[in-house]
Design a protein around this motif. Structure first.
Motif, PDB file in Angstrom:
ATOM      1  N   UNK A  49     -45.787  41.282 -60.947  1.00  0.00           N
ATOM      2  CA  UNK A  49     -46.976  40.921 -60.184  1.00  0.00           C
ATOM      3  C   UNK A  49     -47.737  42.178 -59.795  1.00  0.00           C
ATOM      4  N   UNK A  50     -48.034  42.961 -60.780  1.00  0.00           N
ATOM      5  CA  UNK A  50     -48.913  44.140 -60.747  1.00  0.00           C
ATOM      6  C   UNK A  50     -48.244  45.406 -60.234  1.00  0.00           C
ATOM      7  N   UNK A  51     -47.293  45.304 -59.307  1.00  0.00           N
ATOM      8  CA  UNK A  51     -46.734  46.497 -58.678  1.00  0.00           C
ATOM      9  C   UNK A  51     -45.251  46.657 -58.985  1.00  0.00           C
ATOM     10  N   UNK A  52     -44.744  47.876 -58.766  1.00  0.00           N
ATOM     11  CA  UNK A  52     -43.300  48.091 -58.711  1.00  0.00           C
ATOM     12  C   UNK A  52     -42.846  47.611 -57.338  1.00  0.00           C
ATOM     13  N   UNK A  53     -42.064  46.540 -57.300  1.00  0.00           N
ATOM     14  CA  UNK A  53     -41.777  45.870 -56.032  1.00  0.00           C
ATOM     15  C   UNK A  53     -40.327  46.064 -55.611  1.00  0.00           C
ATOM     16  N   UNK A  54     -40.146  46.057 -54.288  1.00  0.00           N
ATOM     17  CA  UNK A  54     -38.834  46.252 -53.687  1.00  0.00           C
ATOM     18  C   UNK A  54     -38.626  45.157 -52.648  1.00  0.00           C
ATOM     19  N   UNK A  55     -37.916  44.091 -53.026  1.00  0.00           N
ATOM     20  CA  UNK A  55     -37.650  42.990 -52.108  1.00  0.00           C
ATOM     21  C   UNK A  55     -36.599  43.416 -51.093  1.00  0.00           C
ATOM     22  N   UNK A  56     -36.864  43.129 -49.831  1.00  0.00           N
ATOM     23  CA  UNK A  56     -35.952  43.470 -48.737  1.00  0.00           C
ATOM     24  C   UNK A  56     -35.523  42.177 -48.065  1.00  0.00           C
ATOM     25  N   UNK A  57     -34.219  41.952 -47.997  1.00  0.00           N
ATOM     26  CA  UNK A  57     -33.689  40.689 -47.470  1.00  0.00           C
ATOM     27  C   UNK A  57     -32.667  40.969 -46.380  1.00  0.00           C
ATOM     28  N   UNK A  58     -32.686  40.146 -45.348  1.00  0.00           N
ATOM     29  CA  UNK A  58     -31.691  40.241 -44.284  1.00  0.00           C
ATOM     30  C   UNK A  58     -32.329  40.049 -42.929  1.00  0.00           C
ATOM     31  N   UNK A  59     -31.530  40.130 -41.903  1.00  0.00           N
ATOM     32  CA  UNK A  59     -32.032  39.932 -40.552  1.00  0.00           C
ATOM     33  C   UNK A  59     -33.015  41.029 -40.168  1.00  0.00           C
ATOM     34  N   UNK A  60     -34.117  40.662 -39.506  1.00  0.00           N
ATOM     35  CA  UNK A  60     -35.059  41.693 -39.038  1.00  0.00           C
ATOM     36  C   UNK A  60     -34.349  42.715 -38.152  1.00  0.00           C
ATOM     37  N   UNK A  61     -34.648  43.973 -38.387  1.00  0.00           N
ATOM     38  CA  UNK A  61     -34.041  45.023 -37.591  1.00  0.00           C
ATOM     39  C   UNK A  61     -32.667  45.469 -38.038  1.00  0.00           C
ATOM     40  N   UNK A  62     -32.163  44.915 -39.132  1.00  0.00           N
ATOM     41  CA  UNK A  62     -30.853  45.345 -39.647  1.00  0.00           C
ATOM     42  C   UNK A  62     -30.951  46.832 -39.998  1.00  0.00           C
ATOM     43  N   UNK A  63     -30.132  47.673 -39.379  1.00  0.00           N
ATOM     44  CA  UNK A  63     -30.236  49.116 -39.649  1.00  0.00           C
ATOM     45  C   UNK A  63     -29.904  49.491 -41.084  1.00  0.00           C
ATOM     46  N   UNK A  64     -29.272  48.578 -41.841  1.00  0.00           N
ATOM     47  CA  UNK A  64     -28.944  48.879 -43.233  1.00  0.00           C
ATOM     48  C   UNK A  64     -30.184  48.925 -44.115  1.00  0.00           C
ATOM     49  N   UNK A  65     -31.263  48.279 -43.697  1.00  0.00           N
ATOM     50  CA  UNK A  65     -32.448  48.201 -44.559  1.00  0.00           C
ATOM     51  C   UNK A  65     -33.012  49.574 -44.892  1.00  0.00           C
TER      52      UNK A  65
END
Length: 348
Positions: A49-65
């Motif tokens: 979809x036009x860009x190099x994309x990086x999906x981020x999944x998990x609870x908001x504020x998870x320090x692992x992100x």
């Protein structure tokens, strides 16, 4: 932190989340990569979809992100743009000051076979641009000309490029099949509150004065044959110049369209960047002079039915401010999901 090596591992790690599974479409050999830490998951895919994309999944504020995003950037470069649920991305931006720029908001929408509404609808349910049957023309009442998913055995049309069959029959109820048989033998079919209620869900006829639902005429939507790319591009140039899907782009596999009586292409939409288990709609556009005639809805219905048949669920992206498009997709049963995207302050 562990690396996930195929789409099945990604689906297991994120519970089958459609946005994440869609981004993982090129695992394991197409340049995509994925990592997980605890409940957090990231998937990076080039040129989707036009860009190099990086999906981020998990609870908001998870320090692992933050650590997972940095891992992707170390391995693949900072050109991969994080996106995901709105609160998750906004919290990620807060956790990475000086590394991530401001987040932009938009909408992700998804529909599956349990949610899709491709049944016969009233004008109220379809919206003001619905096309009503012209009872003065007998051909408008042919089974193949009815909403939703082109009711009637004549609706199954071969893909012009020979790679698929549009089989709306997969989404019909027994009540629809009975009505189809009656139409094909010339028997009368009456749609009212009780008849619509028998098709499942809220009775569409109840929103119409007198309790009778109108038949909807399906414009002649079809997959376009190879060689129509220049025509598609011409429609997009006028009607949707900012569309991400364009003819010839990697991942944009086929186009559907509607032609006017003179054969001119007036509305288009694409099967673009579809993953094995998540179809994707892009590039929907209608020429200004024919807007308001239901063609955008017709294109979206056609694409949704065909991609559901092939992939099992269908997703798309739309701007939050595009009220007309949001209304069309909601009427089809798509669920709205607020998302956001950001990018590295210094992309490389």
């Amino acid at each position: 932190m562990i690396e996930l090596h195929d789409a099945d591992q990604v689906a297991a790690a994120c519970g089958g989340d459609d946005l994440v599974v869609w981004t993982a479409q090129r695992l394991p050999f197409g340049g995509a990569r994925a990592w997980a830490r605890g409940e957090a998951v990231v998937v990076a895919c080039p040129a989707v979809s036009k860009h190099d994309r990086l999906a981020v999944f998990g609870d908001p504020g998870d320090p692992a992100h933050a650590g997972l995003v940095r891992q992707v950037w170390r391995e693949m470069g900072t050109g991969y743009r994080p996106f995901g649920d709105r609160e998750t991305i906004h919290r990620l931006v807060e956790a990475m000051p000086g590394e991530l720029g401001p987040a932009g908001n938009f909408t992700w929408m998804t529909v599956g076979p349990d949610d899709v509404r491709l049944d016969v609808r009233t004008p109220d349910a379809l919206g003001p641009d619905a096309i009503k049957a012209d009872t003065s023309r007998p051909d408008t009442l042919r089974p193949e000309s009815l909403w939703p998913d082109a009711l009637g055995t004549g609706a199954a049309k071969a893909d012009a490029v020979g790679t698929d069959i549009f089989r709306p029959d997969a989404h019909r109820t027994d009540a629809h099949r009975t009505d189809i048989a009656r139409l094909e033998t010339g028997s009368a079919v009456t749609y009212g509150p009780e008849a619509n209620r028998s098709r499942g869900g809220q009775a569409a006829g109840e929103s119409l004065a007198g309790g009778v639902a109108a038949l909807m005429v399906k414009p002649d939507v079809a997959w376009l044959a190879p060689g129509a790319e220049d025509e598609v591009a011409a429609v997009l140039d006028v009607a949707n110049p900012d569309a991400y899907a364009r003819p010839g782009m990697p991942g944009v596999t086929r186009w559907a369209g509607v032609r006017d009586e003179a054969g001119r292409l007036v509305a288009v939409g694409a099967d673009a960047w579809s993953a094995p288990s998540v179809g994707f709609v892009g590039g929907v556009a209608t020429l200004p002079e024919v807007r308001g005639s239901g063609l955008a809805g017709a294109i979206c219905r056609f694409l949704t039915a065909g991609l559901l048949d092939r992939h099992g669920r269908v997703s798309l992206m739309v701007d939050d401010v595009n009220a007309a498009a949001l209304a069309v997709y909601r009427r089809l049963g798509y669920t709205r999901r607020p998302v956001a995207a950001t990018r590295a302050v210094q992309e490389t």
